[in-house]
Enzyme design. Sequence first.
Site, PDB file in Angstrom:
ATOM      1  N   ARG A 146      99.983  24.956  86.473  1.00  0.00           N
ATOM      2  CA  ARG A 146     100.798  25.902  85.865  1.00  0.00           C
ATOM      3  C   ARG A 146     100.891  27.273  86.565  1.00  0.00           C
ATOM      4  NH1 ARG A 146     102.093  25.503  79.848  1.00  0.00           N
ATOM      5  NH2 ARG A 146     101.318  23.403  79.388  1.00  0.00           N
ATOM      6  N   ARG A 160      94.248  21.562  77.551  1.00  0.00           N
ATOM      7  CA  ARG A 160      93.792  21.890  76.258  1.00  0.00           C
ATOM      8  C   ARG A 160      93.170  20.580  75.815  1.00  0.00           C
ATOM      9  NH1 ARG A 160      96.969  21.982  72.631  1.00  0.00           N
ATOM     10  NH2 ARG A 160      98.933  21.591  73.566  1.00  0.00           N
ATOM     11  N   ASP A 185     106.617  31.446  74.719  1.00  0.00           N
ATOM     12  CA  ASP A 185     105.824  30.532  74.360  1.00  0.00           C
ATOM     13  C   ASP A 185     105.202  30.737  72.720  1.00  0.00           C
ATOM     14  OD1 ASP A 185     104.211  28.027  74.704  1.00  0.00           O
ATOM     15  OD2 ASP A 185     102.663  29.298  74.177  1.00  0.00           O
ATOM     16  N   SER A 210     104.487  21.562  73.082  1.00  0.00           N
ATOM     17  CA  SER A 210     103.926  21.801  74.482  1.00  0.00           C
ATOM     18  C   SER A 210     104.523  20.698  75.525  1.00  0.00           C
ATOM     19  CB  SER A 210     102.430  21.613  74.502  1.00  0.00           C
ATOM     20  OG  SER A 210     101.672  22.414  73.505  1.00  0.00           O
ATOM     21  N   TYR A 240      90.035  26.487  81.564  1.00  0.00           N
ATOM     22  CA  TYR A 240      91.386  26.266  81.649  1.00  0.00           C
ATOM     23  C   TYR A 240      92.263  26.548  80.679  1.00  0.00           C
ATOM     24  CZ  TYR A 240      95.686  24.125  83.696  1.00  0.00           C
ATOM     25  OH  TYR A 240      96.815  24.066  84.325  1.00  0.00           O
ATOM     26  N   CYS A 275     107.839  20.764  76.313  1.00  0.00           N
ATOM     27  CA  CYS A 275     108.966  20.114  75.876  1.00  0.00           C
ATOM     28  C   CYS A 275     110.234  21.240  76.190  1.00  0.00           C
ATOM     29  CB  CYS A 275     108.914  19.572  74.349  1.00  0.00           C
ATOM     30  SG  CYS A 275     107.976  18.283  74.167  1.00  0.00           S
ATOM     31  N   HIS A 296     104.873  28.884  67.556  1.00  0.00           N
ATOM     32  CA  HIS A 296     104.649  28.245  68.878  1.00  0.00           C
ATOM     33  C   HIS A 296     106.201  28.229  69.265  1.00  0.00           C
ATOM     34  CE1 HIS A 296     103.489  24.843  72.066  1.00  0.00           C
ATOM     35  NE2 HIS A 296     103.573  26.036  72.456  1.00  0.00           N
ATOM     36  N   LYS A 309      96.550  30.510  72.493  1.00  0.00           N
ATOM     37  CA  LYS A 309      96.738  29.797  71.381  1.00  0.00           C
ATOM     38  C   LYS A 309      95.701  30.248  70.132  1.00  0.00           C
ATOM     39  CE  LYS A 309     100.303  27.980  73.013  1.00  0.00           C
ATOM     40  NZ  LYS A 309     100.607  26.951  73.943  1.00  0.00           N
TER      41      LYS A 309
HETATM   42  P1  GTP Z   1     104.250  24.478  77.002  1.00  0.00           P
HETATM   43  O1  GTP Z   1     104.155  25.783  78.125  1.00  0.00           O
HETATM   44  O2  GTP Z   1     103.416  23.447  77.365  1.00  0.00           O
HETATM   45  O3  GTP Z   1     104.325  24.979  75.781  1.00  0.00           O
HETATM   46  O4  GTP Z   1     105.798  23.955  77.388  1.00  0.00           O
HETATM   47  P2  GTP Z   1     107.237  24.527  77.170  1.00  0.00           P
HETATM   48  O5  GTP Z   1     107.553  23.837  75.904  1.00  0.00           O
HETATM   49  O6  GTP Z   1     107.549  25.714  77.765  1.00  0.00           O
HETATM   50  O7  GTP Z   1     108.024  23.365  78.233  1.00  0.00           O
HETATM   51  P3  GTP Z   1     108.759  23.773  79.987  1.00  0.00           P
HETATM   52  O8  GTP Z   1     110.040  24.542  79.615  1.00  0.00           O
HETATM   53  O9  GTP Z   1     107.635  24.214  80.716  1.00  0.00           O
HETATM   54  O10 GTP Z   1     109.223  22.190  80.276  1.00  0.00           O
HETATM   55  C1  GTP Z   1     108.294  21.122  80.348  1.00  0.00           C
HETATM   56  C2  GTP Z   1     108.943  19.898  81.265  1.00  0.00           C
HETATM   57  O11 GTP Z   1     110.161  19.615  80.568  1.00  0.00           O
HETATM   58  C3  GTP Z   1     109.274  20.468  82.584  1.00  0.00           C
HETATM   59  O12 GTP Z   1     109.028  19.476  83.676  1.00  0.00           O
HETATM   60  C4  GTP Z   1     110.587  20.802  82.609  1.00  0.00           C
HETATM   61  O13 GTP Z   1     111.465  20.392  83.705  1.00  0.00           O
HETATM   62  C5  GTP Z   1     111.146  19.637  81.612  1.00  0.00           C
HETATM   63  N1  GTP Z   1     112.388  20.028  80.740  1.00  0.00           N
HETATM   64  C6  GTP Z   1     112.560  21.294  80.291  1.00  0.00           C
HETATM   65  N2  GTP Z   1     113.776  21.448  79.689  1.00  0.00           N
HETATM   66  C7  GTP Z   1     114.571  20.085  79.815  1.00  0.00           C
HETATM   67  C8  GTP Z   1     115.685  19.631  79.490  1.00  0.00           C
HETATM   68  O14 GTP Z   1     116.590  20.383  78.978  1.00  0.00           O
HETATM   69  N3  GTP Z   1     116.131  18.414  80.077  1.00  0.00           N
HETATM   70  C9  GTP Z   1     114.901  17.560  80.686  1.00  0.00           C
HETATM   71  N4  GTP Z   1     115.222  16.359  80.984  1.00  0.00           N
HETATM   72  N5  GTP Z   1     113.736  18.293  80.915  1.00  0.00           N
HETATM   73  C10 GTP Z   1     113.542  19.322  80.617  1.00  0.00           C
HETATM   74  C1  SPV Z   2     100.542  24.572  75.357  1.00  0.00           C
HETATM   75  O1  SPV Z   2      99.935  23.748  75.506  1.00  0.00           O
HETATM   76  O2  SPV Z   2     101.507  24.747  74.644  1.00  0.00           O
HETATM   77  C2  SPV Z   2     100.792  25.878  76.525  1.00  0.00           C
HETATM   78  C3  SPV Z   2      99.566  25.773  77.781  1.00  0.00           C
HETATM   79  O3  SPV Z   2     101.569  26.743  76.380  1.00  0.00           O
HETATM   80  S1  SPV Z   2      98.264  26.445  76.916  1.00  0.00           S
HETATM   81  O4  SPV Z   2      97.948  27.670  77.123  1.00  0.00           O
HETATM   82  O5  SPV Z   2      96.897  25.546  77.766  1.00  0.00           O
HETATM   83  O6  SPV Z   2      98.025  26.078  75.483  1.00  0.00           O
HETATM   84 MN    MN Z   3     102.972  26.280  74.508  1.00  0.00          MN
END
Ligand code: GTP
Ligand code: SPV
Ligand code: MN
Length: 632
Positions: free
Chosen positions: A408, A94, A313, A288, A237, A290, A266, A246
Amino acid sequence: MGAGWLTKETAVTASPTSETESDLDDPPTSHSRLLGWVRETAELTQPDRVEWCDGSDQEWDRLTTQLVAAGMFTRLERKPNSFWAASDPSDVARVEERTFICSRTERDCGPTNNWMHPDEMKKIMTGLYRGCMRGRTMYVVPFCMGPLDDPNPKLGVEITDSAYVVCSMKIMTRMGAAALRKFIRADGSEADFVPCLHSVGHPLDPGESDVPWPCNATKYISHFPEERLIWSYGSGYGGNALLGKKCYSLRIASVMARDEGWLAEHMLTLKLTSPRQAVHYIAAAFPSGCGKTNLAMLESTVPGWSVETLGDDIAWMRFGADGRLYAVNPENGFFAVAPGTSWQTNPNAMRTVNRGNSIFTNVGLTGNGDTWWEGMEDPPAHATSWTGQRWTPAGGAGGQRCAHPNSRYCTPMAQCPVIANEWDDPAGVPISAILFGGRRASTIPLVNEAFDWSHGVFLAATLSSEKTAAAAGSVGEVRRDPMAMLPFIGYHAGDYFQHWIDVGKGADAGKLPRIFFVNWFRRGDDGHFLWPGFGENSRVLKWIVERIEGRAAAADTPIGQVPHATHLDLSALDIALEDIAAALAVNVHEWQAELPLIEAWFTKIGNALPSTMRDELDALRSRLASPPHSAG
Ligand code: GTP
Ligand code: SPV
Ligand code: MN
């Protein structure tokens, strides 16, 4: 091919019509506003042809085959009906700097968004859109955010010149003929919809061959909140291009939610069942990158407790007739971070994508036609990296990565083996607890319960997190990310905080979700994560549910109610107790260092900051000045 509903000027060079293309003389709807907008857009952008998307499997087969032939997709040998794509290296995340809220006044945009007057933005972008689809197909993609049988479905139409976007929208939304049928209401009237215009900004001259990932160095992701309109240009993308996500479901929907008294957030949503078969629905907002997808699909390590997924999400939340807050996930698929996803960390995501029907963007491609990314076990002997170079586990020159950090997978929700059976219910699910959290190496404890709604809104409004690769720019820098919505609030952040306060005030306090704050990412002095995370986060969910049920203890601290290690179920967890204690510690000196940062953040919000937020900051300051005995 006729073009009866296009004007002569755009009656685009006839090209052979395949059986499956919609007949342009006979558009598949009578919705006059939609037809008018499609006609105007074709006149402006001058595509070679216009195609209405029906969302059928035949359409998917035709488009994916076409994308393979064009070199954008590589069919995966090891996952059924799945494809690998690599973006242009300049188009990987983004673009927050290029994202605009074009409200009529700059005041309504507020200090956290980029603003341009709608007339000025439209002038600039109309210039960019003129002729931008030459040599390409203009796809008309009707879609619905949320269940199709919602009595008041949230409709949109994305016009795009990217077949990749069409395929992704089929996964991420309820797309095609079923959505289009909702455009004419039962009484024959025309339903409202959000027009979403998207172009990669890469027209083709006659005879010019296409590039694998067309895009443009000039990018605009623009929102017109009063008109409920979205215009995107230059990127193919993710959230820049899949405009239902979003742009619609957060930035435009947050404005609708403000006007109509609900919340567009979110947040993931999950269903947690205890050994007593008590069911609690939990929503959680993390910035994002996290941990939302991982928590949403968590495999519990605490015996008898189980998690089922509702969304990873976005959550739309409104009060039900019983006074409780109900959440619906507007999406139909996951567009989730690949790196770090493994059989150890997120087995349910691995199972979901292994069922196929998925698109992988910017991950590695192995020699035997499968995908690989950093954090997955068993690296292949060699692979093609996302930049198209030969990659080996030893790393190429400069130790290049196999997958981009924001690579992704895009996969249908219905394939998730732990999808909750309520996932497609337009009534949604009643939320017991809302979690907020960020990625902070220090200061923020593993878990903390807010004293009440207004204190919870304060914790959320001052949420801070290290930036991740989900947005273009520097990674690791700590910034305020209120409610994990910094890049997604479609109006003034101060008004948004007030909206959260008002939602609480208008509700029956006993029925409001309880608010918690979590941090899976606190580190020890040597940099290691203090808490193991992933499946072990079920221990924190258990404590949260037991708090709600009045069965778990906590200590009063200046920042909220925080458990001691002894209050958590740590059975069979092989972690040093010092680490757990350090993960839970509330260090007064660290929090005192936060005060000027929160002060500066509130100064940035300016006059629109609700007085309640200032009162909460004053109260925090005085609690820190005389902490109760239990605080460390
Ligand atoms: P967006 O799709 O960008 O909104 O991200 P998200 O909030 O869904 O995050 P996601 O679950 O994809 O995790 C992002 C990164 O953080 C990945 O590389 C995970 O492996 C890592 N991660 C997720 N949960 C944990 C956790 O509990 N501990 C640690 N150390 N890393 C984590
Ligand atoms: C984020 O950035 O929080 C996402 C990926 O979930 S995107 O769809 O590119 O916004
Ligand atoms: Mn997101």
